[in-house]
Design an enzyme around this catalytic site. Structure first.
Site, PDB file in Angstrom:
ATOM      1  N   HIS A 273       2.389   1.625  -3.095  1.00 58.22           N
ATOM      2  CA  HIS A 273       1.159   2.649  -3.831  1.00 58.22           C
ATOM      3  C   HIS A 273       1.616   3.848  -3.617  1.00 58.22           C
ATOM      4  CE1 HIS A 273      -2.396  -0.746  -3.580  1.00 58.22           C
ATOM      5  NE2 HIS A 273      -1.109  -1.028  -3.515  1.00 58.22           N
TER       6      HIS A 273
ATOM      7  N   ASP B 175       0.478  -1.045   0.516  1.00 57.65           N
ATOM      8  CA  ASP B 175       0.257  -0.603   0.079  1.00 57.65           C
ATOM      9  C   ASP B 175       1.280   1.283   0.062  1.00 57.65           C
ATOM     10  OD1 ASP B 175      -2.548   2.181   0.440  1.00 57.65           O
ATOM     11  OD2 ASP B 175      -3.096  -0.013   0.980  1.00 57.65           O
TER      12      ASP B 175
END
Length: 464
Positions: free
Chosen positions: A295, A272
């Site tokens: 991410h 993430d």
């Protein structure tokens, strides 16, 4: 002759007792100089402390307590929770002569403990949680106590002036959590099943000031690796965070309602955001971070459930983002309020990154989010010297701003983004985005509008 022999005998006996006396005095002196550190009366250890590989202090400026002296086994199997609680009570609430107190987890040992809250404030203003070995939770959700909350593992509450540091590892043992059928695509045939899905953040600092996190490795968290909620004056330096690229919701460093933060010289690869910045954060400096696969570095998400969000004075500089789903991202939900302002992204290299530059004011985790007119106001965002390559599956620059409250004062300077494959440049995407091109950019951002929109000039914008 006999008289001479008698004299020699008397002389030898005298020398023997003299040497024994000197040796005894030297031994007593050494014992006094290197005496054991006094143990707090709050938690009396169940047995004498074994010798540690960590050097004992020679001066009263620092007092070191080895968790093994409180009964911790450190074999990776035994439950050392109670030993850690007793050790913390002694370190935090004991009356110590020294100015600084250290709780030591020695190298070559693996300590398993249950979810635990380490509560302050401590009597000493300088408490160090020194991890030179390995610290880990129970292995997976089935190993947690029945009925226990599964939202956090280690919580440091009001531990002002604390340092979490060392050359050791915090291993979250997250794989069994990631594979729960309620996690995205982990159910039968790649489905996502309903059901309890709580997974613990590995380390959380809550309402604590003047914190340092340095040197440690944090691996394989079930969810967020390290969080800071309601904190001030946080310094993070030279840490490593690592989990697989497909591990869900494993943000690296997350800050919320936290101010005056420095994140430096660290490496994060996870499933993430490398760094995520929530509402209530300002004066955040991120420098020399290597991020990815991940991410990216994100401000948000903000404004969920029609909430008000305030973020300002954020700087990300001298960093690398590679093989990531996003690069430099601001994400807000429809229906929110408040503002994001005074953000600078400077001297960032991207390598094969989808959406290297992205503002998404229509962030939604499903396909059924309702359209709403209110939005978090995004303004005064600077992108300077952002260079590298983008994954051609997404545009290199993506500004998707609110119809009713557009993004304003976006500035791009020395932006050069080339495709990682092929030689055809993708066009940037702009929607309700206003700003300035300080230099020519690659690719050209012709879609960015100049000036200020009428809706901003005439409306009473909710600026934090």
């Amino acid at each position: 002759m006999e008289f001479r022999s008698l004299l020699l005998l008397v002389f030898g006996i005298s020398v023997y007792f003299f040497c024994a006396s000197v040796q005894g005095r030297v031994h007593n002196h050494t014992k006094h100089k290197h005496g054991h550190v006094p143990i707090s009366k709050i938690s009396i250890p169940p047995s004498p402390a074994p010798e540690s590989s960590f050097p004992r202090p020679d001066s009263p400026s620092d007092t070191v307590f080895d968790v093994r002296s409180f009964g911790a086994v450190g074999d990776g199997i035994a439950d050392d929770t109670q030993a850690f609680k007793m050790a913390w009570d002694t370190v935090c609430q004991g009356d110590h002569v020294s100015e600084s107190v250290t709780l030591l987890l020695p190298e070559f040992h693996s300590f398993m403990i249950q979810s635990t809250i380490f509560t302050g404030p401590c009597k000493s203003n300088h408490v160090t949680f020194q991890i030179d070995g390995t610290l880990m939770p129970p292995d997976g959700p089935d190993s947690w106590p029945k009925g226990a909350k599964k939202t956090n593992w280690l919580i440091f509450y009001k531990t002002n002036g604390m340092s979490l540091q060392g050359g050791g590892v915090i291993d979250g043992k997250g794989e069994k959590w990631w594979n729960l059928p309620c996690k995205p695509h982990k159910g039968p045939n790649g489905s996502t099943l309903p059901g309890p899905c709580d997974s613990p953040a590995l380390v959380r600092f809550f309402m604590a000031n003047n914190l340092t996190v340095q040197g440690i490795k944090i691996l394989n968290s079930p969810q967020f690796h390290i969080k800071f909620d309601g904190c001030k004056d946080v310094h993070i330096n030279a840490i490593t965070i690592k989990s697989p690229a497909l591990s869900p919701n494993t943000d690296g460093i997350h800050i919320e309602t936290t101010q005056n933060v420095g994140i430096y010289n660290s490496v994060v690869s996870n499933g993430d955001d490398c760094v995520s910045i929530g509402t209530g954060c300002y004066n955040v400096d991120i420098r020399n971070i290597t991020c990815g696969p991940s991410h990216g570095i994100s401000i948000g998400s903000l404004g969920n459930h029609n909430s008000r969000a305030c973020v300002s004075n954020i700087t990300v500089s001298d960093s690398i983002i590679k093989y990531s789903d996003n690069g430099l991202r601001i994400k807000t939900w429809q229906g929110g309020s408040g503002s994001v302002s005074d953000v600078t992204f400077n001297n960032v290299h991207v390598d094969t990154v989808r959406n290297p530059i992205i503002i998404d004011q229509y962030y939604c985790l499903t396909k059924s989010c309702a359209n709403q007119t209110s939005a978090v106001f995004v303004s005064d965002i600077m992108y300077s010297n952002i260079k590298g390559t983008y994954d051609v599956r997404s545009p290199p620059i993506y500004f998707s701003c609110s119809d009713s409250i557009p993004c304003t004062n976006l500035t791009l300077s020395e932006v050069e983004l080339l495709p990682s494959n092929g030689d055809i440049l993708s066009d940037p995407v702009c929607w309700s985005a206003y700003g300035t091109l300080a230099t020519l950019t690659i690719p050209p951002v012709f879609c960015l509008q100049e000036g200020l929109p009428e809706s901003i000039i005439t409306s009473d914008i909710d600026r934090c």
